[in-house]
Enzyme design. Structure first.
Site, PDB file in Angstrom:
ATOM      1  N   CYS A  79      -2.412   0.028   7.438  1.00 22.24           N
ATOM      2  CA  CYS A  79      -1.690   1.290   7.265  1.00 22.24           C
ATOM      3  C   CYS A  79      -1.845   2.209   8.474  1.00 22.24           C
ATOM      4  O   CYS A  79      -0.900   2.903   8.852  1.00 22.24           O
ATOM      5  CB  CYS A  79      -2.159   1.976   5.985  1.00 22.24           C
ATOM      6  SG  CYS A  79      -1.750   1.008   4.515  1.00 22.24           S
ATOM      7  N   HIS A  96       0.859  -1.183   0.000  1.00 20.07           N
ATOM      8  CA  HIS A  96       0.000   0.000   0.000  1.00 20.07           C
ATOM      9  C   HIS A  96       0.898   1.236   0.000  1.00 20.07           C
ATOM     10  O   HIS A  96       2.016   1.205   0.530  1.00 20.07           O
ATOM     11  CB  HIS A  96      -0.874   0.035   1.250  1.00 20.07           C
ATOM     12  CG  HIS A  96      -1.949  -0.999   1.273  1.00 20.07           C
ATOM     13  ND1 HIS A  96      -3.092  -0.848   2.021  1.00 20.07           N
ATOM     14  CD2 HIS A  96      -2.072  -2.198   0.649  1.00 20.07           C
ATOM     15  CE1 HIS A  96      -3.873  -1.891   1.859  1.00 20.07           C
ATOM     16  NE2 HIS A  96      -3.268  -2.742   1.035  1.00 20.07           N
ATOM     17  N   CYS A 154      -6.314   2.021   5.758  1.00 25.00           N
ATOM     18  CA  CYS A 154      -6.912   0.774   6.240  1.00 25.00           C
ATOM     19  C   CYS A 154      -6.297   0.423   7.599  1.00 25.00           C
ATOM     20  O   CYS A 154      -5.420   1.128   8.099  1.00 25.00           O
ATOM     21  CB  CYS A 154      -6.661  -0.343   5.228  1.00 25.00           C
ATOM     22  SG  CYS A 154      -4.923  -0.838   5.122  1.00 25.00           S
ATOM     23  N   GLU A 165       0.898   3.894   1.730  1.00 24.60           N
ATOM     24  CA  GLU A 165       1.319   4.347   3.060  1.00 24.60           C
ATOM     25  C   GLU A 165       2.482   3.521   3.592  1.00 24.60           C
ATOM     26  O   GLU A 165       3.456   4.060   4.116  1.00 24.60           O
ATOM     27  CB  GLU A 165       0.153   4.261   4.057  1.00 24.60           C
ATOM     28  CG  GLU A 165      -1.066   5.059   3.683  1.00 24.60           C
ATOM     29  CD  GLU A 165      -2.110   4.231   2.943  1.00 24.60           C
ATOM     30  OE1 GLU A 165      -1.780   3.539   1.963  1.00 24.60           O
ATOM     31  OE2 GLU A 165      -3.293   4.294   3.351  1.00 24.60           O
TER      32      GLU A 165
END
Length: 143
Positions: A80, A47, A77, A49
């Site tokens: 993250c 991801h 999410c 992040e």
């Protein structure tokens, strides 16, 4: 946020969900950028992040990222949000809310849980319509 949006567009061009993240140091200088790379790398943890945190930590030689601000186009999410807490970020700024998986405001509030030993400040909804439009366009093309 505008820079995070520009970074998100690179993910879309590569076939990944257009989420972009930038990391700012204490002076407000962009020190790392990343877009989602899950499809490119076949890595479920890639991801934006997580990638931006990894890049900065590697550059500093430390996982302690206190003094830093994460700017991301979509509400993080649970993975993250947790990584942001563990990295000791000072602040998280996000664009669009994520009613399906958001872990800062929409479904959970992982980063401000009083049971944790670190709680970053949070600012949400920055350029939310523009950030959300990136995702809507991407998924409209997929359907």
């Amino acid at each position: 946020m505008r820079e995070a949006i520009a970074v998100a567009r690179t993910a879309s061009a590569a076939g990944d969900v257009p989420i972009g993240a930038v990391l700012l140091d204490a002076s407000g200088t962009v020190v790392a950028t990343a877009a989602n790379e899950r499809e490119q790398t076949h890595d479920p943890t890639a991801h934006a992040e997580v990638l931006v945190l990894r890049r900065r930590a590697a550059e500093l030689g430390s996982w302690h990222l206190d003094g830093h601000t994460l700017v991301v186009t979509l509400e993080p999410c649970t993975m993250c949000a947790g990584a942001s807490v563990l990295a000791r970020l000072d602040r998280i700024v996000f664009g669009a809310y994520d009613p399906k998986a958001g872990a800062i405001a929409s479904l959970w509030d992982v980063v401000r849980d009083p049971r944790l030993n670190h709680r970053p400040a949070v600012v949400g909804g920055i350029l939310a319509d523009e950030c959300g439009a990136l995702l809507e366009e991407f998924f409209a093309d997929k359907r």
